[in-house]
Write an enzyme that holds these catalytic residues in place. Structure first.
Site, PDB file in Angstrom:
ATOM      1  N   HIS A  72       0.832  -1.194   0.000  1.00  0.00           N
ATOM      2  CA  HIS A  72       0.000   0.000   0.000  1.00  0.00           C
ATOM      3  C   HIS A  72       0.872   1.251   0.000  1.00  0.00           C
ATOM      4  O   HIS A  72       0.607   2.202  -0.713  1.00  0.00           O
ATOM      5  CB  HIS A  72      -0.936  -0.003   1.208  1.00  0.00           C
ATOM      6  CG  HIS A  72      -1.828   1.191   1.262  1.00  0.00           C
ATOM      7  ND1 HIS A  72      -1.582   2.251   2.100  1.00  0.00           N
ATOM      8  CD2 HIS A  72      -2.939   1.509   0.560  1.00  0.00           C
ATOM      9  CE1 HIS A  72      -2.533   3.162   1.928  1.00  0.00           C
ATOM     10  NE2 HIS A  72      -3.362   2.735   0.999  1.00  0.00           N
ATOM     11  N   HIS A  73       1.917   1.258   0.810  1.00  0.00           N
ATOM     12  CA  HIS A  73       2.867   2.368   0.755  1.00  0.00           C
ATOM     13  C   HIS A  73       4.263   1.904   1.168  1.00  0.00           C
ATOM     14  O   HIS A  73       4.412   0.881   1.820  1.00  0.00           O
ATOM     15  CB  HIS A  73       2.402   3.563   1.601  1.00  0.00           C
ATOM     16  CG  HIS A  73       2.651   3.434   3.076  1.00  0.00           C
ATOM     17  ND1 HIS A  73       1.651   3.484   4.011  1.00  0.00           N
ATOM     18  CD2 HIS A  73       3.797   3.285   3.781  1.00  0.00           C
ATOM     19  CE1 HIS A  73       2.170   3.362   5.212  1.00  0.00           C
ATOM     20  NE2 HIS A  73       3.474   3.237   5.114  1.00  0.00           N
ATOM     21  N   GLN A 146      10.076   1.106   5.333  1.00  0.00           N
ATOM     22  CA  GLN A 146       8.831   0.558   5.874  1.00  0.00           C
ATOM     23  C   GLN A 146       7.887   0.243   4.709  1.00  0.00           C
ATOM     24  O   GLN A 146       7.654   1.105   3.858  1.00  0.00           O
ATOM     25  CB  GLN A 146       8.166   1.584   6.793  1.00  0.00           C
ATOM     26  CG  GLN A 146       6.863   1.086   7.416  1.00  0.00           C
ATOM     27  CD  GLN A 146       6.056   2.235   8.038  1.00  0.00           C
ATOM     28  OE1 GLN A 146       5.721   3.211   7.366  1.00  0.00           O
ATOM     29  NE2 GLN A 146       5.765   2.120   9.315  1.00  0.00           N
ATOM     30  N   HIS A 148       3.966  -1.090   3.913  1.00  0.00           N
ATOM     31  CA  HIS A 148       2.629  -1.346   4.473  1.00  0.00           C
ATOM     32  C   HIS A 148       1.927  -2.407   3.625  1.00  0.00           C
ATOM     33  O   HIS A 148       1.652  -2.171   2.450  1.00  0.00           O
ATOM     34  CB  HIS A 148       1.840  -0.033   4.480  1.00  0.00           C
ATOM     35  CG  HIS A 148       0.414  -0.174   4.922  1.00  0.00           C
ATOM     36  ND1 HIS A 148      -0.532   0.814   4.688  1.00  0.00           N
ATOM     37  CD2 HIS A 148      -0.240  -1.153   5.589  1.00  0.00           C
ATOM     38  CE1 HIS A 148      -1.691   0.428   5.188  1.00  0.00           C
ATOM     39  NE2 HIS A 148      -1.548  -0.765   5.732  1.00  0.00           N
ATOM     40  N   HIS A 219      -0.132  14.173   4.942  1.00  0.00           N
ATOM     41  CA  HIS A 219      -0.510  12.964   5.673  1.00  0.00           C
ATOM     42  C   HIS A 219      -1.566  13.286   6.721  1.00  0.00           C
ATOM     43  O   HIS A 219      -1.354  14.147   7.574  1.00  0.00           O
ATOM     44  CB  HIS A 219       0.716  12.335   6.338  1.00  0.00           C
ATOM     45  CG  HIS A 219       0.403  11.161   7.221  1.00  0.00           C
ATOM     46  ND1 HIS A 219      -0.031   9.951   6.711  1.00  0.00           N
ATOM     47  CD2 HIS A 219       0.421  11.006   8.562  1.00  0.00           C
ATOM     48  CE1 HIS A 219      -0.247   9.107   7.715  1.00  0.00           C
ATOM     49  NE2 HIS A 219       0.013   9.725   8.856  1.00  0.00           N
ATOM     50  N   HIS A 221      -5.083  10.861   8.652  1.00  0.00           N
ATOM     51  CA  HIS A 221      -5.759   9.565   8.588  1.00  0.00           C
ATOM     52  C   HIS A 221      -7.086   9.830   7.870  1.00  0.00           C
ATOM     53  O   HIS A 221      -7.111  10.634   6.949  1.00  0.00           O
ATOM     54  CB  HIS A 221      -5.865   8.955   9.985  1.00  0.00           C
ATOM     55  CG  HIS A 221      -4.510   8.702  10.590  1.00  0.00           C
ATOM     56  ND1 HIS A 221      -4.302   8.356  11.889  1.00  0.00           N
ATOM     57  CD2 HIS A 221      -3.280   8.760  10.019  1.00  0.00           C
ATOM     58  CE1 HIS A 221      -3.001   8.217  12.111  1.00  0.00           C
ATOM     59  NE2 HIS A 221      -2.363   8.458  10.987  1.00  0.00           N
ATOM     60  N   MET A 291      -3.810  12.540  12.351  1.00  0.00           N
ATOM     61  CA  MET A 291      -2.549  13.264  12.196  1.00  0.00           C
ATOM     62  C   MET A 291      -2.777  14.382  11.204  1.00  0.00           C
ATOM     63  O   MET A 291      -3.661  14.282  10.348  1.00  0.00           O
ATOM     64  CB  MET A 291      -1.446  12.335  11.676  1.00  0.00           C
ATOM     65  CG  MET A 291      -0.978  11.321  12.697  1.00  0.00           C
ATOM     66  SD  MET A 291       0.457  10.439  12.103  1.00  0.00           S
ATOM     67  CE  MET A 291       0.610   9.206  13.394  1.00  0.00           C
TER      68      MET A 291
HETATM   69  C1  IYT Z   1       1.810  12.651  15.624  1.00  0.00           C
HETATM   70  C2  IYT Z   1       2.249  12.840  14.194  1.00  0.00           C
HETATM   71  O1  IYT Z   1       1.858  13.807  13.539  1.00  0.00           O
HETATM   72  N1  IYT Z   1       3.064  11.902  13.676  1.00  0.00           N
HETATM   73  C3  IYT Z   1       3.530  12.001  12.281  1.00  0.00           C
HETATM   74  C4  IYT Z   1       4.718  12.869  12.173  1.00  0.00           C
HETATM   75  C5  IYT Z   1       5.974  12.254  12.600  1.00  0.00           C
HETATM   76  C6  IYT Z   1       6.925  11.970  11.654  1.00  0.00           C
HETATM   77  C7  IYT Z   1       8.119  11.440  12.034  1.00  0.00           C
HETATM   78  C8  IYT Z   1       6.232  11.994  13.938  1.00  0.00           C
HETATM   79  C9  IYT Z   1       7.419  11.474  14.326  1.00  0.00           C
HETATM   80  C10 IYT Z   1       8.401  11.175  13.381  1.00  0.00           C
HETATM   81  O2  IYT Z   1       9.579  10.674  13.757  1.00  0.00           O
HETATM   82  I1  IYT Z   1       9.525  11.048  10.573  1.00  0.00           I
HETATM   83  I2  IYT Z   1       7.790  11.087  16.329  1.00  0.00           I
HETATM   84  C11 IYT Z   1       3.716  10.621  11.663  1.00  0.00           C
HETATM   85  O3  IYT Z   1       3.916   9.668  12.366  1.00  0.00           O
HETATM   86  N2  IYT Z   1       3.617  10.596  10.319  1.00  0.00           N
HETATM   87  C12 IYT Z   1       3.652   9.366   9.529  1.00  0.00           C
HETATM   88  C13 IYT Z   1       4.921   8.582   9.622  1.00  0.00           C
HETATM   89  O4  IYT Z   1       5.090   8.007  10.860  1.00  0.00           O
HETATM   90  C14 IYT Z   1       6.128   9.384   9.292  1.00  0.00           C
HETATM   91  C15 IYT Z   1       3.504   9.735   8.074  1.00  0.00           C
HETATM   92  O5  IYT Z   1       3.188   8.846   7.274  1.00  0.00           O
HETATM   93  O6  IYT Z   1       3.692  10.908   7.714  1.00  0.00           O
HETATM   94 CU    CU Z   2      -0.244   2.444   3.567  1.00  0.00          CU
HETATM   95 CU    CU Z   3      -0.277   8.812  10.687  1.00  0.00          CU
END
Ligand code: IYT
Ligand code: CU
Ligand code: CU
Length: 408
Positions: A72-73, A146, A148, A219, A221, A291
């Site tokens: 998926h990604h 990663q 998915h 990004h 959800h 997010m």
């Molecule tokens: C709470 C949130 O917004 N989490 C995001 C941004 C994030 C990116 C990274 C947070 C952290 C990171 O180390 I790089 I702590 C988030 O988790 N985004 C997801 C991926 O985990 C990166 C995304 O698909 O953008």
């Molecule tokens: Cu995905």
């Molecule tokens: Cu997310």
């Protein structure tokens, strides 16, 4: 089997780095592929890592090897330390108890995104002379990929297939004239039940380096409707990117080419979120949370990238752009009308608040409540239920609005 594939990958990277550097950039292809994995649970996220060398390597291209029916990604991260030493490991936002793989975070420390692929999107081409520097004295000591796996049907009987999705990276040891980096804008906050809210973030860009944004990624959800990002220079808003987060969440070309981000500029992003559920939804790390992220991929002329790599602000129901310490420099009257318009459509998605709040203040009050294009609409459906059933967050929203009104 899997350990051997990884070992070969590491050897391959080491071998490339050991080659003497010449005047003409000598490019190599490095495969970073899953070692014939067989996830058995839907929505499994698997990670593998590769150690970067002690001398710098420049990644100048990425090509996905994946098929949207299976992967998926794919996200490629730079890490200071990988999330696990075992390969591969389960690195999902909600690690599955039933998974066959060890679980762990993507990175143990120093996570940053370098590349993203999703759902059969074409590969991203870095501009001429641009490379991501990894290894050497940079913060990227490991690369972690990663994948998915949304559906796992092909891995179960009778097919019992295995998967080797991944990325081929084009690398060189020859120093590139321009260095790539990624800057992340995001919020915390709450999306109250039955409301549409703007999750907004803004930061000063205060470094002595000029960023040239060329790609962006959004990004959220499931509640995100549109995410937009801007650079504000002398009160002028310029769009870096705007996307429907239900489209594949990969890096797209910046919507305004040739932009620059300079010391003193303000970076801003907004996620327009709509929550039709009966429960409030908060920012958090699982799929049940939300997010709000806007990633800027940029290059600089030279070897220096931005030391600041992210910007997070509180978000609703207490923080909007008008709360920013330099809001006076943002020229909020000039927020683009399109900030909350899904690309390809023409309707502004306005904030909507529960009827209860609207009833308290009425039309006139509503118009006074928020600056610029912060016009709010009252929800007509569920009005009575919501009125009788003010949640804590509605109460918080109410307190915020009251406070605003008192300032007039
Ligand atoms: C709470 C949130 O917004 N989490 C995001 C941004 C994030 C990116 C990274 C947070 C952290 C990171 O180390 I790089 I702590 C988030 O988790 N985004 C997801 C991926 O985990 C990166 C995304 O698909 O953008
Ligand atoms: Cu995905
Ligand atoms: Cu997310």
């Amino acid at each position: 089997m899997s350990a051997r594939v990884i070992y070969l990958l590491v050897l391959c990277l080491g071998g490339t780095l050991a080659a003497p550097s010449t005047k003409v950039p000598e490019e190599s292809k490095i495969d970073f592929l899953m070692p014939n994995v067989q996830p058995k649970v839907a929505d499994t996220y698997l990670c593998i890592s590769m150690k970067a060398n002690t001398t710098p390597t420049y990644i100048v291209g990425f090509a996905p090897h994946a098929n949207m029916e299976i992967a998926h990604h794919i996200l490629l991260y730079g890490c200071q330390e990988p999330g696990s030493k075992k390969q591969p490991w389960n690195c999902g936002e909600m690690a599955h108890l039933s998974s066959d793989y060890n679980t762990g975070p993507v990175c143990r420390s120093g996570a940053q995104i370098l590349y993203a692929w999703a759902m059969d999107a074409p590969s991203l081409k870095l501009p001429e002379g641009v490379g991501f520097t990894v290894g050497g004295s940079t913060d990227v000591k490991y690369l972690v990929m990663q994948v998915h796996y949304k559906s796992v049907d092909t891995f179960l009987p009778p097919n019992n297939k295995t998967d080797s999705s991944g990325i081929t990276m084009t690398t060189t040891n020859t120093e590139m004239p321009r260095r790539a980096g990624v800057y992340l804008l995001g919020t915390s906050g709450i999306i109250p039940s039955h409301s549409t809210v703007y999750m907004e973030t803004a930061c000063n860009f205060d470094e002595d380096v000029v960023l040239h944004p060329f790609a962006f990624r959004t990004h959220t959800h499931s509640l995100g409707k549109v995410v937009s990002g801007y650079v504000i220079h002398d009160g002028q808003w310029r769009e870096i990117g705007r996307q429907d987060p239900h489209k594949p969440q990969m890096f797209y070309n910046a919507t305004t080419p040739g932009l620059e981000i300079k010391k003193g500029d303000i970076l801003a992003a907004r996620c327009t979120m709509q929550n039709d559920k009966d429960v409030d939804v908060s920012i958090g790390s699982t799929q049940n949370d939300e997010m709000c992220n806007f990633y800027i991929m940029y290059y600089t002329d030279g070897d220096r990238i931005s030391d600041q790599t992210y910007c997070f602000t509180p978000g609703p129901t207490t923080w909007y752009w008008d709360q920013f310490e330099r809001a006076d420099k943002m020229n909020l009257a000039a927020i683009p009308r399109t900030a909350s318009i899904i690309p390809g459509t023409d309707k502004v998605i306005k904030q909507k608040i529960p009827r209860s709040i609207y009833d308290l203040y009425g039309d006139g009050a509503r118009d006074e409540l928020l600056p610029a294009d912060y016009s709010w609409e009252a929800l007509s459906d569920n009005a009575d239920e919501i009125y009788d059933n003010l949640s804590d967050n509605d109460a918080e929203l109410l307190a915020y609005l009251k406070n605003k009104l008192n300032n007039y």
